[in-house]
Motif scaffolding. Structure first.
Motif, PDB file in Angstrom:
ATOM      1  N   ARG A 153      33.640  34.119  30.730  1.00  0.00           N
ATOM      2  CA  ARG A 153      35.064  34.409  30.508  1.00  0.00           C
ATOM      3  C   ARG A 153      35.406  35.818  30.972  1.00  0.00           C
ATOM      4  N   ILE A 154      36.583  35.961  31.565  1.00  0.00           N
ATOM      5  CA  ILE A 154      37.059  37.297  31.944  1.00  0.00           C
ATOM      6  C   ILE A 154      37.692  37.896  30.692  1.00  0.00           C
ATOM      7  N   LEU A 155      37.097  38.957  30.182  1.00  0.00           N
ATOM      8  CA  LEU A 155      37.589  39.546  28.933  1.00  0.00           C
ATOM      9  C   LEU A 155      38.829  40.389  29.192  1.00  0.00           C
ATOM     10  N   ASN A 156      39.865  40.138  28.438  1.00  0.00           N
ATOM     11  CA  ASN A 156      41.121  40.864  28.652  1.00  0.00           C
ATOM     12  C   ASN A 156      41.046  42.319  28.163  1.00  0.00           C
ATOM     13  N   ALA A 178      47.703  32.983  41.745  1.00  0.00           N
ATOM     14  CA  ALA A 178      46.343  32.604  42.164  1.00  0.00           C
ATOM     15  C   ALA A 178      46.497  31.870  43.498  1.00  0.00           C
ATOM     16  N   SER A 179      46.442  32.635  44.571  1.00  0.00           N
ATOM     17  CA  SER A 179      46.879  32.137  45.875  1.00  0.00           C
ATOM     18  C   SER A 179      45.739  32.038  46.876  1.00  0.00           C
ATOM     19  N   ALA A 180      45.848  31.067  47.757  1.00  0.00           N
ATOM     20  CA  ALA A 180      44.901  30.928  48.865  1.00  0.00           C
ATOM     21  C   ALA A 180      45.177  31.943  49.968  1.00  0.00           C
ATOM     22  N   PHE A 181      46.335  32.599  49.900  1.00  0.00           N
ATOM     23  CA  PHE A 181      46.734  33.520  50.966  1.00  0.00           C
ATOM     24  C   PHE A 181      46.045  34.889  50.899  1.00  0.00           C
ATOM     25  N   TYR A 182      45.164  35.097  49.924  1.00  0.00           N
ATOM     26  CA  TYR A 182      44.437  36.374  49.854  1.00  0.00           C
ATOM     27  C   TYR A 182      43.128  36.346  50.638  1.00  0.00           C
ATOM     28  N   GLY A 183      42.803  35.223  51.231  1.00  0.00           N
ATOM     29  CA  GLY A 183      41.498  35.078  51.881  1.00  0.00           C
ATOM     30  C   GLY A 183      41.124  36.200  52.832  1.00  0.00           C
ATOM     31  N   PRO A 184      41.981  36.519  53.819  1.00  0.00           N
ATOM     32  CA  PRO A 184      41.609  37.562  54.779  1.00  0.00           C
ATOM     33  C   PRO A 184      41.424  38.947  54.133  1.00  0.00           C
ATOM     34  N   PHE A 185      42.185  39.230  53.075  1.00  0.00           N
ATOM     35  CA  PHE A 185      42.035  40.510  52.366  1.00  0.00           C
ATOM     36  C   PHE A 185      40.632  40.612  51.770  1.00  0.00           C
ATOM     37  N   ARG A 186      40.172  39.514  51.211  1.00  0.00           N
ATOM     38  CA  ARG A 186      38.820  39.542  50.634  1.00  0.00           C
ATOM     39  C   ARG A 186      37.769  39.710  51.736  1.00  0.00           C
ATOM     40  N   SER A 191      34.745  41.245  49.544  1.00  0.00           N
ATOM     41  CA  SER A 191      34.546  40.672  48.210  1.00  0.00           C
ATOM     42  C   SER A 191      34.631  39.146  48.223  1.00  0.00           C
ATOM     43  N   GLY A 192      34.976  38.594  49.397  1.00  0.00           N
ATOM     44  CA  GLY A 192      35.169  37.144  49.474  1.00  0.00           C
ATOM     45  C   GLY A 192      33.936  36.350  49.117  1.00  0.00           C
ATOM     46  N   SER A 193      32.794  36.750  49.693  1.00  0.00           N
ATOM     47  CA  SER A 193      31.585  35.958  49.481  1.00  0.00           C
ATOM     48  C   SER A 193      31.005  36.189  48.079  1.00  0.00           C
ATOM     49  N   LEU A 194      31.454  37.276  47.428  1.00  0.00           N
ATOM     50  CA  LEU A 194      30.919  37.581  46.096  1.00  0.00           C
ATOM     51  C   LEU A 194      31.516  36.693  45.020  1.00  0.00           C
ATOM     52  N   LEU A 195      32.770  36.330  45.239  1.00  0.00           N
ATOM     53  CA  LEU A 195      33.536  35.692  44.173  1.00  0.00           C
ATOM     54  C   LEU A 195      33.010  34.308  43.803  1.00  0.00           C
ATOM     55  N   HIS A 196      32.660  34.166  42.539  1.00  0.00           N
ATOM     56  CA  HIS A 196      32.286  32.848  42.027  1.00  0.00           C
ATOM     57  C   HIS A 196      33.478  32.293  41.272  1.00  0.00           C
ATOM     58  N   GLY A 197      33.804  31.052  41.539  1.00  0.00           N
ATOM     59  CA  GLY A 197      34.930  30.434  40.837  1.00  0.00           C
ATOM     60  C   GLY A 197      36.247  30.943  41.380  1.00  0.00           C
ATOM     61  N   ASP A 198      37.273  30.898  40.540  1.00  0.00           N
ATOM     62  CA  ASP A 198      38.599  31.295  40.991  1.00  0.00           C
ATOM     63  C   ASP A 198      39.206  32.252  39.966  1.00  0.00           C
ATOM     64  N   LYS A 199      40.441  32.648  40.210  1.00  0.00           N
ATOM     65  CA  LYS A 199      41.079  33.639  39.339  1.00  0.00           C
ATOM     66  C   LYS A 199      42.190  33.022  38.498  1.00  0.00           C
TER      67      LYS A 199
END
Ligand SMILES: NCC(=O)CCC(=O)O
Ligand SMILES: [Mg+2]
Length: 332
Positions: free
Chosen positions: A142-145, A202-210, A215-223
């Motif tokens: 879980r992402i802790l707030n 929570a958008s697919a349009f952030y891909g190139p930024f990652r 950080s793109g390949s690091l990300l597990h799961g979604d936001k």
């Protein structure tokens, strides 16, 4: 004559010639509306291309003054800095975000020294600094707030100390604007502004930024547990209400073009300074078609940006900022 069959009111009259079109034009893009996002990386004399963002570059701190000078010379009021943090200093809690000598802080100080009047916007979120690519700290998946917010407020203070004029929390944790405001005020940074990424989807349009940040390949799961569902609009109103109550000076909607309806609702309902981020995927999409010769470059850039003004934006964060500023300059 048969003219009588036609209406007395003819909207085309006001489109008859260029001077009339100028007189009746409702919205204008001005260089003051542009914010240029820049990527900074480690190393010396670096200028790295970003494959999925043709024309965008990652530059090392020793090149950042020259890089940013382009914006200053064109009259762009502010830049937004994004650091490409090496894997070697990333960890689970984003400790590097609090380092007074991290890439962002070094870049800020360097830019401030060279251009004291240029606005510097610092992104506050942990994703450039975590080894898992999430914007907060994780416990049992879980992402802790609240634990994340405690780090974000320190990150914001670290950036204010380095000279950032505007703190832009992009993490989407609840309550972070209030925490950051209190921390800034408590440390003498009561004039440091907060531009809140308020309605960040929570958008697919952030891909190139990652890709740009690595950080793109690091990300597990979604936001999806912190960024908004693209299907929602009323929810954005509640987010705006909350950020304003917590002390946000400026509101941002992100991505831009697919969310113009949200910008319009925010503008009409709250009448506060409203910004949009035309994100990396929007840039990549347009540049891809432009490079293929399928879209006309200059007209496409300008039409994409005037849409934000029409929707109600004060300003736009856009990777096209330099191109647009040049086109605006040459128009006059
Ligand atoms: N926090 C900043 C971003 O996530 C930028 C997204 C993009 O340009 O795709
Ligand atoms: Mg919120």
């Amino acid at each position: 004559m048969s003219n009588a069959a036609y209406p007395l009111s003819r909207p085309r009259r006001n489109r008859h010639d260029a001077f009339t079109r100028r007189l009746v034009q409702e919205h204008r893009l001005h260089v003051d509306n542009l914010i240029w996002p820049i990527f900074v990386c480690e190393g010396e004399n670096q200028r790295q291309k970003v494959d999925s963002m043709p024309g965008a570059e990652r530059v090392s701190v020793d090149n950042v003054v020259e890089h940013v000078r382009q914006a200053v010379d064109l009259g762009i009021p502010a830049v937004a800095i994004f650091p490409v943090t090496p894997m070697s200093v990333r960890d689970a809690t984003g400790t590097e975000a609090l380092n007074p000598d991290n890439l962002m802080c070094r870049a800020s100080r360097t830019i401030k020294d060279a251009f004291p009047d240029l606005g510097i916007i610092g992104d506050v979120a942990l994703d450039p600094y975590t080894d898992h690519g999430h914007d907060g700290v994780i416990e049992n998946g879980r992402i802790l707030n609240d634990a994340s917010v405690e780090i974000l407020r320190q990150q914001a203070l670290n950036q204010a100390r380095a000279g950032n004029d505007i703190i832009a929390p992009s993490d989407m944790m609840d309550g972070r604007v209030k925490a950051i405001r209190e921390t800034l005020d408590g440390n003498g940074y009561d004039t440091t502004r907060i531009m809140a990424y308020t309605a960040k989807y929570a958008s697919a349009f952030y891909g190139p930024f990652r890709d740009a940040l690595g950080s793109g390949s690091l990300l597990h799961g979604d936001k999806k547990t912190y960024q908004m569902d693209p299907a929602n609009s009323d929810e954005a109103m509640r987010e705006v209400e909350q950020d304003l109550r917590e002390g946000a000076d400026m509101i941002m909607v992100k991505p831009g073009m697919p969310y113009l309806d949200i910008i319009r609702r925010v503008r009409e309902r709250f009448e506060v300074p409203t910004f949009a981020y035309q994100v990396s995927g929007e840039y990549a999409m347009l540049m891809g078609a432009i490079q293929n010769g399928w879209l006309d470059r200059d007209r496409t850039i300008m039409e994409s940006l005037i849409a934000f003004k029409r929707a109600g934006c004060n300003g736009i964060l856009t990777y096209f900022a330099l191109d647009a500023a040049r086109l605006l300059r040459d128009e006059r």
